[in-house]
Design an enzyme around this catalytic site. Structure first.
Site, PDB file in Angstrom:
ATOM      1  N   HIS A 117      -3.794  -6.534 -12.535  1.00  0.00           N
ATOM      2  CA  HIS A 117      -2.436  -6.278 -12.034  1.00  0.00           C
ATOM      3  C   HIS A 117      -1.991  -7.409 -11.111  1.00  0.00           C
ATOM      4  O   HIS A 117      -2.014  -7.274  -9.894  1.00  0.00           O
ATOM      5  CB  HIS A 117      -2.433  -4.928 -11.313  1.00  0.00           C
ATOM      6  CG  HIS A 117      -1.156  -4.555 -10.639  1.00  0.00           C
ATOM      7  ND1 HIS A 117       0.074  -5.047 -11.005  1.00  0.00           N
ATOM      8  CD2 HIS A 117      -0.929  -3.714  -9.582  1.00  0.00           C
ATOM      9  CE1 HIS A 117       1.003  -4.523 -10.224  1.00  0.00           C
ATOM     10  NE2 HIS A 117       0.426  -3.724  -9.344  1.00  0.00           N
ATOM     11  N   CYS A 127       5.505  -4.481  -6.732  1.00  0.00           N
ATOM     12  CA  CYS A 127       4.928  -4.309  -8.071  1.00  0.00           C
ATOM     13  C   CYS A 127       5.984  -4.108  -9.153  1.00  0.00           C
ATOM     14  O   CYS A 127       5.670  -4.156 -10.337  1.00  0.00           O
ATOM     15  CB  CYS A 127       3.955  -3.139  -8.081  1.00  0.00           C
ATOM     16  SG  CYS A 127       2.660  -3.275  -6.845  1.00  0.00           S
TER      17      CYS A 127
END
Length: 397
Positions: A353, A91
């Protein structure tokens, strides 16, 4: 402790983020990254050379995924001789691409670099393991959902990402109602920002062709501005039945998108008459306990601020990726964040996301938002599955 030389962001654009199996699901991560990258290259003065490509991607979902950064550079119109590097800090990949680009400049391997991140989570394939070594007659082989398994940390203890958020909720006394209330804030802030045009300067439209004609895709598809606290309360908890804090409504959305930035040395800015948008002052990446990976932004932000000689009170804007509402709230509580300047236009709970793209999206947004609000400093950060955190501090130019 300052950087060896001054580093600037001179262009920053992103695609609107598509919902899971939504309007841009048919575009590969390479294609999405190419669209964002072509836009930032076009923002440079004609003839400006780009010396390197550093691009983040996590799930490697398309057939050409092994070539991703190389294809993105070519799609952006860069010359054949420009090398490319695909980065996976999960991430934090979009942030790391900026760091790697700065390091290329420090080492003398580049003066100007294309950085960014991209992900198409909709295209994550199902895998059939063991087929190359043969299967037994009459035994059906199970398909493995690579998307679902990619969101579970397998070592040293098998831990779904949602459980790491539940662990933080327990540690920091965060309730389901706290998480739902924050999720509503994220949706409302995105809706207000969208209605006021706050994202317009950062988004490059995508022309989508269909039987109905051509549509310009330029609004994030995942947000649900009609969300209410009552609708959030009705959703079941996912990872801990009945008593858990994490639901589909207060977790980041599975989505598709890309963001790109141009990173340049001070010498290049002067040589090619570039217009700096922001200066990169510092960064930090750290390891944390994998079972509470979501706390990673705390030491990462602290480390980056210390290197810059600044404090949270100096920040005009703060962005912490909203992997989960309970995760964000734990970071907020531990750092004592001022919500008036934090995730002011909504975060990943609303926007989604797309793993490799989020860091680049956050820094792209901060660059444009600092100019809009006439702020001075900003810090962007994210937690990282497996137990890491990353943060970058910038100053408006």
């Amino acid at each position: 402790m300052g950087l060896p030389q001054r580093i600037f962001i001179v262009a920053a654009k992103r695609t609107a983020f598509g919902a899971f199996n939504g309007k841009v699901a048919h575009l590969t991560a390479s294609e999405l990254g190419g669209i964002a990258s072509k836009a930032v290259v076009a923002d440079l003065p004609s003839g400006t050379p780009v010396d390197a490509v550093n691009y983040g991607n996590v799930l490697q979902t398309s057939r050409d995924a092994a070539y991703l950064s190389r294809h993105i550079g070519l799609r952006a119109g860069l010359p054949i001789n420009v090398p490319a590097n695909t980065i996976n800090r999960l991430c934090g990949s979009g942030f790391q691409a900026i760091v790697n680009s700065a390091q290329d400049i420090f080492s003398g391997d580049a003066e100007i670099a294309l950085a960014g991140g991209t992900e198409n989570m909709s295209q994550a394939p199902y895998a059939l393991r063991g087929v190359r070594t043969g299967t037994r007659y009459g035994v059906d082989q199970p398909l493995e959902d690579t998307l679902a398994h990619g969101l579970i940390d397998q070592y040293p203890t098998k831990t779904p990402m949602g459980i790491t958020a539940e662990n933080l909720a327990k540690k920091y006394n965060i309730s389901r109602s706290d998480a739902d209330a924050y999720a509503l804030v994220s949706q409302q802030r995105w809706a207000e920002a969208q209605s006021k045009g706050h994202f317009k300067s950062e988004i490059v439209p995508i022309e989508l062709k269909s039987k109905k004609g051509v549509e310009s895709f330029e609004v994030d598809e995942h947000p649900r501005p009609q969300t209410s606290i009552d609708s959030l309360k009705k959703l079941p908890s996912v990872f801990i039945k009945e008593t858990g804090t994490v639901t589909a409504g207060n977790a980041s959305g599975i989505s598709d998108g890309a963001a790109s930035l141009i990173i340049a040395s001070e010498t290049a800015v002067k040589k090619y008459n570039l217009k700096p948008l922001a200066e990169v002052l510092s960064w930090s990446f750290v390891g944390v306990d994998p079972s509470i990976m979501g706390i990673g932004p705390v030491p990462a932000i602290q480390g980056a601020l210390k290197k810059a000689g600044l404090g949270l009170k100096d920040m005009s804007l703060v962005e912490v990726n909203e992997a989960f509402a309970s995760q964000f709230l734990a970071v907020e509580k531990e750092l004592g964040l001022n919500r008036d300047v934090t995730n002011t236009n909504g975060g990943a709970i609303a926007l989604g996301h797309p793993l490799g793209a989020s860091g680049a999206r956050i820094m792209t947004h901060l660059v444009h938002e600092l100019h809009r609000v006439k702020g001075k400093y900003a810090v962007g950060s994210a937690c990282i599955g497996g137990g890491q955190g990353i943060a970058i501090v910038i100053e408006r130019s």
